[in-house]
Design an enzyme around this catalytic site. Structure first.
Site, PDB file in Angstrom:
ATOM      1  N   LEU A  56     -11.188   9.348 -24.652  1.00 27.06           N
ATOM      2  CA  LEU A  56     -12.503   8.799 -24.308  1.00 27.06           C
ATOM      3  C   LEU A  56     -13.451   9.906 -23.849  1.00 27.06           C
ATOM      4  O   LEU A  56     -14.640   9.670 -23.656  1.00 27.06           O
ATOM      5  CB  LEU A  56     -12.350   7.768 -23.183  1.00 27.06           C
ATOM      6  CG  LEU A  56     -11.502   6.525 -23.515  1.00 27.06           C
ATOM      7  CD1 LEU A  56     -11.267   5.699 -22.259  1.00 27.06           C
ATOM      8  CD2 LEU A  56     -12.192   5.674 -24.583  1.00 27.06           C
ATOM      9  N   LYS A 102      -1.128  20.478 -20.393  1.00 31.74           N
ATOM     10  CA  LYS A 102      -1.693  20.801 -19.068  1.00 31.74           C
ATOM     11  C   LYS A 102      -0.941  21.917 -18.341  1.00 31.74           C
ATOM     12  O   LYS A 102      -1.515  22.590 -17.495  1.00 31.74           O
ATOM     13  CB  LYS A 102      -1.711  19.555 -18.176  1.00 31.74           C
ATOM     14  CG  LYS A 102      -2.780  18.541 -18.556  1.00 31.74           C
ATOM     15  CD  LYS A 102      -2.795  17.395 -17.564  1.00 31.74           C
ATOM     16  CE  LYS A 102      -3.697  16.278 -18.039  1.00 31.74           C
ATOM     17  NZ  LYS A 102      -3.736  15.148 -17.121  1.00 31.74           N
ATOM     18  N   ASN A 141      -6.451  20.800 -16.121  1.00 30.59           N
ATOM     19  CA  ASN A 141      -7.055  19.915 -17.129  1.00 30.59           C
ATOM     20  C   ASN A 141      -8.498  20.287 -17.457  1.00 30.59           C
ATOM     21  O   ASN A 141      -9.120  19.625 -18.284  1.00 30.59           O
ATOM     22  CB  ASN A 141      -6.981  18.449 -16.677  1.00 30.59           C
ATOM     23  CG  ASN A 141      -8.037  18.126 -15.652  1.00 30.59           C
ATOM     24  OD1 ASN A 141      -8.354  18.958 -14.803  1.00 30.59           O
ATOM     25  ND2 ASN A 141      -8.615  16.955 -15.741  1.00 30.59           N
ATOM     26  N   ASP A 179      -8.046  16.089 -12.129  1.00 27.55           N
ATOM     27  CA  ASP A 179      -7.369  14.778 -12.029  1.00 27.55           C
ATOM     28  C   ASP A 179      -7.179  14.406 -10.554  1.00 27.55           C
ATOM     29  O   ASP A 179      -7.451  13.277 -10.144  1.00 27.55           O
ATOM     30  CB  ASP A 179      -5.975  14.832 -12.682  1.00 27.55           C
ATOM     31  CG  ASP A 179      -6.059  14.785 -14.204  1.00 27.55           C
ATOM     32  OD1 ASP A 179      -7.024  14.200 -14.736  1.00 27.55           O
ATOM     33  OD2 ASP A 179      -5.156  15.336 -14.855  1.00 27.55           O
TER      34      ASP A 179
END
Ligand code: NAP
Length: 291
Positions: A21, A71, A92, A107
């Site tokens: 997304l 990651k 990230n 995150d």
């Protein structure tokens, strides 16, 4: 906005990347904030992470996000790593520095912003963390950093939970961290807890499961965030609500990790609440299949 010779390129490095997304979210904000940029999916094959990062630097990409499964791997190809990302062991977000990209973990900070926005207190409180994977590490780190009084890590494989507890104890020294198997939840001291659900159980298409299903467990949960956002209401969230608690999904965490990344790339920008809400509406429509 027209793409020209001056347009700056950003992207998300992942595999698979088709479901991401992030392109929709960052391109939405670029229009909203009048930035001459484009954010694209960057599918990288296993074994090509070094070439991808070096190539992106050589081609002057303005910044990147990194997600599953890279990651950790990406870290050895960066010129600097932010202190929190180093402690968590995962990056990230890549931001251009003098001689290469600097890695951040947004995150953990994204989850923190989501927790704060819901007025869930961390400091001095007892927390339950379900899971001990990559996302759990970011969650456990931020909870301990923000002063949780006690953290109970419940994971299917207890060894992984114990390893995470040991790491957190080494980093923070103070605060109590205990690991137990998911099946041992009855051993939690009687209390009402705040909880982060960070296992992949309950994520679409596995929507009829929760890592713990016994209603007795849910009587102990006051406030909870399930970091899954598909479906919008997981079985875990439903069970929390049925027992009288408040439960939220992981969409705000996803959006806030994006906000923090966007603001790292554009230090002159502070996204407004309206712009954050606009991105949430856009992603919600996409998740509901309306776009
Ligand atoms: P991961 O490193 O693979 O960890 C998976 C976790 O789920 C482990 O604790 C694993 O337990 C547990 N698990 C898997 N299957 C299970 C089962 N059948 N029963 C019980 N436990 C099970 O994955 P991750 O990167 O941490 O991601 C976890 C979830 O977080 C995913 O759904 C991901 O989409 C979501 N996520 C959301 C965001 C956000 O922004 N909202 C960000 C990152 C991740 P074992 O250790 O026993 O295998």
């Amino acid at each position: 906005m027209m793409i020209s010779g001056k347009t700056k390129v950003y992207g998300i490095l992942a595999n698979p990347v088709e479901h991401s997304l992030s392109p929709a979210m960052h391109n939405f904000w670029s229009k909203q904030t009048n930035k001459d940029m484009v954010y694209v999916p960057l599918k990288v094959e296993p074994g090509q992470v070094k070439e991808a990062v070096k190539g992106a630097w050589a081609m002057n990409l303005g910044g990147m996000n990194v997600t599953v499964p890279y990651k950790q791997q990406v870290m050895e190809h960066l010129s600097q790593i932010d202190e929190d990302a180093l402690a968590i062991g995962a990056v990230n977000t890549l931001v251009p520095a003098e001689t290469g990209y600097k890695g951040y973990n947004t995150d953990a900070k994204g989850l923190l912003r989501a927790i704060k926005e819901k007025n869930i207190e961390i400091q001095g409180k007892r927390w339950v963390l379900l899971g001990a994977g990559g996302a759990a590490k970011a969650a456990g780190y931020i909870l301990m950093k923000e002063g949780a009084k006690q953290l109970f890590i419940l994971n299917r494989s207890v060894e992984k939970g114990e390893a995470l507890a040991k790491e957190l104890k080494q980093i923070f020294g103070k605060g109590e961290v205990k690991a137990m198997a998911l099946s041992q939840w009855r051993e939690l001291p009687e209390d009402r807890y705040s909880c982060i659900q960070s296992t992949s159980v309950g994520m679409f298409p596995d929507k009829d499961h929760s890592p713990i299903e016994d209603s007795e467990f849910f009587k102990r949960i006051d406030k909870a965030i399930d970091i899954i956002y598909t479906p919008a209401e997981t079985k875990f969230m439903r069970l929390v609500k049925e027992a009288g608690g408040a439960a939220y999904n992981g969409l705000d965490m996803l959006i806030y990790q994006g906000v923090i990344a966007y603001e790292l790339w554009h230090p002159d920008i502070k996204l407004t609440m309206e712009q954050v809400k606009g991105a949430k509406a856009l992603l919600t429509s996409m998740l509901e299949g309306k776009l």
